[in-house]
Enzyme design. Structure first.
Site, PDB file in Angstrom:
ATOM      1  CE1 TYR A 141     -15.263 -41.408   2.838  1.00  0.00           C
ATOM      2  CE2 TYR A 141     -15.243 -43.443   1.575  1.00  0.00           C
ATOM      3  CZ  TYR A 141     -15.658 -42.138   1.735  1.00  0.00           C
ATOM      4  OH  TYR A 141     -16.466 -41.568   0.780  1.00  0.00           O
ATOM      5  CE  LYS A 191     -16.334 -26.444   9.803  1.00  0.00           C
ATOM      6  NZ  LYS A 191     -16.990 -25.291   9.140  1.00  0.00           N
ATOM      7  CG  ASP A 223     -17.404 -23.988   5.871  1.00  0.00           C
ATOM      8  OD1 ASP A 223     -16.168 -23.906   5.741  1.00  0.00           O
ATOM      9  OD2 ASP A 223     -18.019 -23.522   6.851  1.00  0.00           O
ATOM     10  CG  ASP A 247     -17.002 -39.325  -1.501  1.00  0.00           C
ATOM     11  OD1 ASP A 247     -16.914 -39.749  -2.669  1.00  0.00           O
ATOM     12  OD2 ASP A 247     -18.019 -39.472  -0.792  1.00  0.00           O
ATOM     13  CG  ASP A 251     -19.906 -37.055  -6.297  1.00  0.00           C
ATOM     14  OD1 ASP A 251     -18.888 -37.680  -6.653  1.00  0.00           O
ATOM     15  OD2 ASP A 251     -21.010 -37.601  -6.092  1.00  0.00           O
TER      16      ASP A 251
END
Ligand code: IPM
Ligand code: MG
Length: 361
Positions: A141, A191, A223, A247, A251
């Protein structure tokens, strides 16, 4: 206790849900003998319309001087033009950075009576109680360089995933601290098979874990984590991860709870006021219709009581009242029910009144 709380209702359903959380905070103040002073400021699309920028210096100064900031949501189609140079989200990011709130706590629990509201099978949801800690002021970000331009006659855009060791360390340390009062298991999501920043993240997480021998650390690729959140969510206790991974995963995790409208968050730094907001967005499609679920914001206000005002008893009372209201069948539209935004709050207030009376401090 006296506290100054800045309200940033923002856009879309933001003002509706913040007003409901204020009703609950006022009820808490009355029941427990506190004085909360609220001051409302513009931030987001509404501030762009008025001042041409999503977050003015004055508003940031007011937030910094407060005890806590309660935010609704920002954004909407009116300000969504991809070529626009001012965007509501810049206000939110500027506020997070400006307050130094690097850790975003997003608890995900499944109320037993809402198991049917989730598309997942009931047996997967039993025992789900996750605390996601999302790094909030670094990573993809904020990393530089960031921007658009033409390179060799071709349009190009770049974002940078950047972390300093200290940025990783402080948020992972918080994850280990918060795990002490829980099941003492930290899952660090990265990752590391592809990203250099993730390899640094993993190394720092290992170093922090070495200082907490009573707590288990597991590393998980993002993942895999996305899959496990759906296939075996009860296996998680505390998750700590990079800004954008957090983020996306939160969700996804909100689906476990039955509705995104239920999930609160607290954004904390080392000092200064915390920032509290539901994880849902401004939902412009339902704004102004009394359909919004206020519980995510009410639970964010509970986190405000706990983390910024050090009122754990009051926080627990609000959380218990929300649980009890849901147990008694309070359902807003997102949960398949008919209660309006205000009626949902009324159901919580009714339960709050039945909580044990405040004891002298
Ligand atoms: C969130 C939101 C924000 C984010 C947006 C509105 C900028 O999705 O708080 O999760 O990406 O952080
Ligand atoms: Mg989000």
């Amino acid at each position: 206790m006296k506290a100054n709380i800045v309200l940033l209702p923002g856009d879309g359903i933001g003002p509706e849900v913040v007003a409901e959380a204020v009703r609950v905070l006022e009820a808490v103040a009355t029941a427990y003998g506190h004085q909360f002073a609220f001051s409302e400021r513009l931030m987001g699309g509404c501030a762009i319309d008025r001042f041409g920028t999503a977050l003015t210096d004055e508003v940031l100064v007011d937030c910094r001087a407060s005890d806590a900031v309660l935010l609704g949501a920002v954004g909407g189609p009116k300000w969504d033009d991809p070529t626009a140079t001012v965007r509501p989200e810049q206000g939110l990011l500027g506020l997070r950075k400006g307050l130094g709130v690097y850790a975003n706590l997003r608890p995900v629990r499944v109320h037993p009576d809402l198991v049917d509201a989730s598309p997942l099978k009931a047996d997967r949801l039993a025992g789900v109680d996750i605390l996601v800690i999302r790094e909030l002021t670094g990573g993809l970000y904020f990393g530089q360089p960031k921007g658009r331009g033409r390179v060799n006659g071709r349009e190009r855009a770049v974002d940078t995933l950047e972390y300093y060791e200290h940025e990783v360390r402080r948020v992972v340390e918080l994850a280990f601290r918060l795990a002490q009062d829980r099941r003492r298991k930290v899952t660090s999501v990265d990752k590391a098979n592809v990203l250099e920043s993730s390899r640094l993240w993993r190394q720092v997480a290992n170093a922090v874990a070495a200082e907490h021998s009573n707590t288990a650390l597991e590393h998980m690729l993002v993942d895999t984590a996305a899959m496990r959140l759906i296939s075996s969510p009860a296996g998680f206790d505390v998750i700590v991860t990079e800004n954008m991974f957090g983020d996306i995963l939160t969700d996804e995790a909100s689906v476990l709870a039955g509705s995104m409208g239920l999930l609160p968050s607290a954004s904390l730094g080392d000092s200064g006021p915390g920032l509290y907001e539901p994880i849902h967005g401004s939902a412009p499609d339902i704004a102004g219709r009394g359909l919004a679920n206020p519980l995510g914001t009410i639970l964010s206000a509970a986190m405000l009581l706990r983390y910024s005002l050090n009122l754990p008893r009051e926080a627990a009372a609000v959380e218990a009242a929300v649980d009890a209201a849901l147990s008694a069948g309070a359902r807003s539209a997102d949960l398949g029910g008919r209660l309006t935004t205000g009626e949902t709050t009324a159901a919580v207030l009714a339960q709050l009144q039945q909580q044990p009376a405040a004891l002298p401090a």
